[in-house]
Design an enzyme around this catalytic site. Structure first.
Site, PDB file in Angstrom:
ATOM      1  N   TRP A 132      -8.618  -0.761   5.835  1.00 27.95           N
ATOM      2  CA  TRP A 132      -7.731  -1.755   6.458  1.00 27.95           C
ATOM      3  C   TRP A 132      -8.353  -2.138   7.784  1.00 27.95           C
ATOM      4  O   TRP A 132      -8.752  -1.268   8.568  1.00 27.95           O
ATOM      5  CB  TRP A 132      -6.320  -1.211   6.713  1.00 27.95           C
ATOM      6  CG  TRP A 132      -5.543  -2.213   7.525  1.00 27.95           C
ATOM      7  CD1 TRP A 132      -5.048  -3.405   7.079  1.00 27.95           C
ATOM      8  CD2 TRP A 132      -5.280  -2.154   8.937  1.00 27.95           C
ATOM      9  NE1 TRP A 132      -4.489  -4.092   8.126  1.00 27.95           N
ATOM     10  CE2 TRP A 132      -4.610  -3.359   9.264  1.00 27.95           C
ATOM     11  CE3 TRP A 132      -5.550  -1.235   9.938  1.00 27.95           C
ATOM     12  CZ2 TRP A 132      -4.194  -3.638  10.570  1.00 27.95           C
ATOM     13  CZ3 TRP A 132      -5.135  -1.500  11.245  1.00 27.95           C
ATOM     14  CH2 TRP A 132      -4.454  -2.701  11.543  1.00 27.95           C
ATOM     15  N   GLU A 161      -6.877  -2.983   1.854  1.00 20.92           N
ATOM     16  CA  GLU A 161      -5.444  -3.151   2.153  1.00 20.92           C
ATOM     17  C   GLU A 161      -5.207  -4.459   2.898  1.00 20.92           C
ATOM     18  O   GLU A 161      -5.692  -4.643   4.005  1.00 20.92           O
ATOM     19  CB  GLU A 161      -4.964  -1.960   3.003  1.00 20.92           C
ATOM     20  CG  GLU A 161      -3.503  -2.043   3.408  1.00 20.92           C
ATOM     21  CD  GLU A 161      -3.063  -0.846   4.258  1.00 20.92           C
ATOM     22  OE1 GLU A 161      -3.907   0.016   4.591  1.00 20.92           O
ATOM     23  OE2 GLU A 161      -1.865  -0.791   4.601  1.00 20.92           O
ATOM     24  N   LYS A 193      -2.805  -7.639   4.601  1.00 22.25           N
ATOM     25  CA  LYS A 193      -1.678  -7.696   5.524  1.00 22.25           C
ATOM     26  C   LYS A 193      -1.283  -9.151   5.726  1.00 22.25           C
ATOM     27  O   LYS A 193      -2.100 -10.051   5.524  1.00 22.25           O
ATOM     28  CB  LYS A 193      -2.108  -7.056   6.853  1.00 22.25           C
ATOM     29  CG  LYS A 193      -0.964  -6.753   7.782  1.00 22.25           C
ATOM     30  CD  LYS A 193      -1.332  -5.646   8.739  1.00 22.25           C
ATOM     31  CE  LYS A 193      -0.277  -5.514   9.817  1.00 22.25           C
ATOM     32  NZ  LYS A 193      -0.445  -4.329  10.609  1.00 22.25           N
ATOM     33  N   ASP A 253       0.690  -2.187   0.581  1.00 21.01           N
ATOM     34  CA  ASP A 253       1.529  -1.547   1.615  1.00 21.01           C
ATOM     35  C   ASP A 253       2.813  -2.364   1.676  1.00 21.01           C
ATOM     36  O   ASP A 253       2.764  -3.579   1.906  1.00 21.01           O
ATOM     37  CB  ASP A 253       0.781  -1.552   2.957  1.00 21.01           C
ATOM     38  CG  ASP A 253       1.599  -0.955   4.094  1.00 21.01           C
ATOM     39  OD1 ASP A 253       2.789  -1.328   4.239  1.00 21.01           O
ATOM     40  OD2 ASP A 253       1.059  -0.144   4.860  1.00 21.01           O
ATOM     41  N   HIS A 282       3.581  -5.066   4.339  1.00 20.72           N
ATOM     42  CA  HIS A 282       2.590  -6.109   4.624  1.00 20.72           C
ATOM     43  C   HIS A 282       2.829  -7.422   3.893  1.00 20.72           C
ATOM     44  O   HIS A 282       1.899  -8.142   3.577  1.00 20.72           O
ATOM     45  CB  HIS A 282       1.188  -5.596   4.300  1.00 20.72           C
ATOM     46  CG  HIS A 282       0.744  -4.525   5.227  1.00 20.72           C
ATOM     47  ND1 HIS A 282      -0.532  -4.015   5.255  1.00 20.72           N
ATOM     48  CD2 HIS A 282       1.410  -3.858   6.197  1.00 20.72           C
ATOM     49  CE1 HIS A 282      -0.625  -3.079   6.169  1.00 20.72           C
ATOM     50  NE2 HIS A 282       0.543  -2.956   6.752  1.00 20.72           N
ATOM     51  N   HIS A 313       0.797   2.187  -0.155  1.00 19.78           N
ATOM     52  CA  HIS A 313       1.278   2.752   1.116  1.00 19.78           C
ATOM     53  C   HIS A 313       2.774   2.530   1.156  1.00 19.78           C
ATOM     54  O   HIS A 313       3.227   1.378   1.176  1.00 19.78           O
ATOM     55  CB  HIS A 313       0.649   2.063   2.326  1.00 19.78           C
ATOM     56  CG  HIS A 313      -0.643   2.679   2.745  1.00 19.78           C
ATOM     57  ND1 HIS A 313      -1.311   2.306   3.893  1.00 19.78           N
ATOM     58  CD2 HIS A 313      -1.384   3.664   2.178  1.00 19.78           C
ATOM     59  CE1 HIS A 313      -2.417   3.029   4.004  1.00 19.78           C
ATOM     60  NE2 HIS A 313      -2.484   3.855   2.976  1.00 19.78           N
ATOM     61  N   ASP A 323       6.119  -5.336  10.168  1.00 23.09           N
ATOM     62  CA  ASP A 323       5.450  -4.116   9.706  1.00 23.09           C
ATOM     63  C   ASP A 323       5.629  -3.000  10.731  1.00 23.09           C
ATOM     64  O   ASP A 323       4.679  -2.544  11.348  1.00 23.09           O
ATOM     65  CB  ASP A 323       3.962  -4.445   9.502  1.00 23.09           C
ATOM     66  CG  ASP A 323       3.158  -3.242   9.058  1.00 23.09           C
ATOM     67  OD1 ASP A 323       3.669  -2.458   8.260  1.00 23.09           O
ATOM     68  OD2 ASP A 323       2.010  -3.100   9.517  1.00 23.09           O
ATOM     69  N   ASP A 342       6.630   0.121  10.412  1.00 28.33           N
ATOM     70  CA  ASP A 342       6.305   1.481  10.005  1.00 28.33           C
ATOM     71  C   ASP A 342       7.367   2.497  10.394  1.00 28.33           C
ATOM     72  O   ASP A 342       7.068   3.576  10.901  1.00 28.33           O
ATOM     73  CB  ASP A 342       4.919   1.884  10.534  1.00 28.33           C
ATOM     74  CG  ASP A 342       3.815   1.106   9.835  1.00 28.33           C
ATOM     75  OD1 ASP A 342       3.569   1.355   8.649  1.00 28.33           O
ATOM     76  OD2 ASP A 342       3.201   0.228  10.480  1.00 28.33           O
ATOM     77  N   ASP A 353       2.902   5.881   4.841  1.00 28.20           N
ATOM     78  CA  ASP A 353       2.308   5.254   6.024  1.00 28.20           C
ATOM     79  C   ASP A 353       3.413   4.828   6.984  1.00 28.20           C
ATOM     80  O   ASP A 353       3.939   3.729   6.881  1.00 28.20           O
ATOM     81  CB  ASP A 353       1.458   4.040   5.596  1.00 28.20           C
ATOM     82  CG  ASP A 353       0.743   3.396   6.772  1.00 28.20           C
ATOM     83  OD1 ASP A 353       0.700   4.020   7.850  1.00 28.20           O
ATOM     84  OD2 ASP A 353       0.234   2.269   6.624  1.00 28.20           O
TER      85      ASP A 353
HETATM   86  C1  RNT Z   1      -1.853  -1.088   9.173  1.00 27.86           C
HETATM   87  C2  RNT Z   1      -2.016  -0.460   7.840  1.00 27.86           C
HETATM   88  C3  RNT Z   1      -2.784   0.813   7.824  1.00 27.86           C
HETATM   89  C4  RNT Z   1      -2.422   1.734   8.976  1.00 27.86           C
HETATM   90  C5  RNT Z   1      -3.015   3.107   8.868  1.00 27.86           C
HETATM   91  C6  RNT Z   1      -2.966   3.837  10.147  1.00 27.86           C
HETATM   92  O1  RNT Z   1      -1.069  -2.201   9.163  1.00 27.86           O
HETATM   93  O2  RNT Z   1      -0.770  -0.285   7.251  1.00 27.86           O
HETATM   94  O3  RNT Z   1      -2.624   1.433   6.607  1.00 27.86           O
HETATM   95  O4  RNT Z   1      -1.041   1.851   9.118  1.00 27.86           O
HETATM   96  O5  RNT Z   1      -4.271   3.023   8.332  1.00 27.86           O
HETATM   97 ZN    ZN Z   2      -0.781   0.845   5.363  1.00 29.59          ZN
END
Ligand code: RNT
Ligand code: ZN
Length: 415
Positions: free
Chosen positions: A182, A221, A223, A255, A258, A282, A290, A292, A322
């Site tokens: 990523w 990955e 986004k 993810d 994203h 993820h 995003d 998290d 994640d």
């Molecule tokens: C970031 C991605 C990625 C990170 C990690 C730390 O937007 O989601 O996966 O969160 O690699």
């Molecule tokens: Zn991620």
């Protein structure tokens, strides 16, 4: 009859084999991200917090500051999480000997040997990620897509080093390592050229993936946007999807933070499974963006797990977590998020999927709706309690006091 036996009989009446569901759950590893323990700081640039498209917020005391502290915290979390685990590492978690340091493009297996010993001793697998953020060579928000050759080459060298490390880790563990790229690359404001950066990223990826490595599963990955990079993301969904589709052996990682807030990753899972034999994931929780947040047992998590199970893809989908919340006890954050992932998988494994699918195909939609609704109040909690017990971890309501003791004895004493 105890509660577990009673619940089991209720599931059996719907044709669901609880013992089989528990055995399948116990065999499915979930990759737990090491970065919840220290707010994505890592060990190679200890003064810096996460920068470059991602951000951790909160100032809860007790963050892990070293390999010893992070592994102790991870052990404590794992003791409270049922099921099979892997640990997901970032390159910035390199373990240096006293006085030693290596920049990201010079990292080698040696810097991760301590993690391999750690994983071996616990019988868990490792996954790996290049760290293309929180570093001065991220210039103007760009890494692999930079027009500056020095910058682009630095990150190509970093990713090549990381794939090599992943291969060596896989060899050492006799396992395959998921290697996920990523990058934050994007622009704050309206681009004048959207194609150029993407062509540079494509060329960089071709160099990075040129050598086949048998112990590595490669993935990329995408986004939709990052902080400070709101107008354009080079590695968009379409870009990486097309890249993976045209490069056998490179997979597209989803993810669930994203995408546009009204898009759901659960629906993308079967779409990708129609084309790919592996699907890395993820699992996170986006709140407005995003962000998290810690994974909760919400509708989308339940739906993601239902799709994994319904599609018969428990082996094909590589589940990783994640999230990074610095506003609460970080060990508890791991425990809540990972227990919820386990809980949602168990919930999905206990549904009468074949019956529901047959009703759909037969056009018996009223019956399908009625059965699906009835399933929502089955005694799921009794099966979960039994699973925790057989896995040797505390049940709901019993683990939090262990966290409180760990906080008082260990975390509170950190400066
Ligand atoms: C970031 C991605 C990625 C990170 C990690 C730390 O937007 O989601 O996966 O969160 O690699
Ligand atoms: Zn991620």
């Amino acid at each position: 009859m105890n509660r577990y036996e009673g619940a089991k009989a209720q599931y059996a009446a719907l044709g669901v084999d609880v013992e089989e569901a528990l055995a399948r759950l116990a065999g499915k590893p979930i990759s737990i991200h090491c970065w919840q323990g220290d707010d994505v700081r890592g060990f190679d640039r200890p003064d810096g917090g996460a920068t470059g498209g991602i951000q951790t917020t909160g100032d809860y005391p007790g963050r892990a500051r070293s390999f010893a502290e992070l592994t102790a915290d991870f052990d404590q979390a794992c003791a409270l999480i049922p099921g099979k685990k892997r640990i997901n590492l970032h390159a910035c978690y390199a373990v240096f000997a006293p006085g030693e340091w290596a920049d990201r493009d010079a990292l080698t297996y040696r810097h991760f040997a301590a993690w391999v010993d750690y994983a071996k001793a616990r019988g868990i697998g490792i996954d790996f990620n290049p760290t293309a953020f929180s570093h001065p060579m991220v210039r103007g928000g760009l890494t692999l897509s930079s027009p500056d050759e020095d910058v682009r080459r630095f990150w190509i060298r970093h990713c090549l080093a990381c794939r090599r490390i992943a291969e060596d880790i896989g060899q050492a563990l006799g396992d395959q390592v998921l290697h996920n790229i990523w990058i934050p690359d994007g622009l704050k404001d309206v681009p004048a050229d959207r194609l150029g950066p993407r062509l540079r990223l494509k060329a960089a990826l071709d160099e990075i993936f040129a050598q086949p490595l048998p112990h590595v599963i490669d993935c990329v990955e995408s986004k939709v946007f990052g902080i400070g990079l709101e107008s354009y993301t080079v590695g968009s969904n379409e870009f990486y999807m097309a890249y993976a589709a045209t490069h056998p052996g490179v997979y597209n990682l989803l993810d669930n933070g994203h995408y546009h807030p009204t898009e759901t990753v659960s629906d993308k899972i079967p779409a990708l499974l129609a084309f790919f034999d592996k699907l890395p994931l993820h699992v996170t929780r986006p709140v407005r963006w995003d962000s998290d947040h810690v994974v909760l047992l919400d509708d989308e998590l339940l739906e993601i797990c239902k799709e994994i199970v319904r599609c018969g893809a428990l082996q094909k989908v590589l589940i990783g977590l994640d999230f990074f919340d610095a506003s609460i006890n970080r060990v508890a954050a791991w425990v809540v998020g990972a227990r919820n992932a386990q809980r949602a998988l168990l919930h999905a494994l206990l549904l009468p999927h074949n019956t529901l699918a047959a009703l759909q195909d037969a056009g018996r939609f009223t019956e399908k709706m009625a059965l699906a609704e009835d399933c929502k109040t089955l005694p799921f909690g009794d099966i979960w309690a039994h699973y925790c017990q057989t896995q040797g971890v505390p049940g709901d309501g019993a683990w939090f006091e262990i966290i409180q003791r760990y906080e008082a004895d260990i975390l509170a004493k950190r400066g």
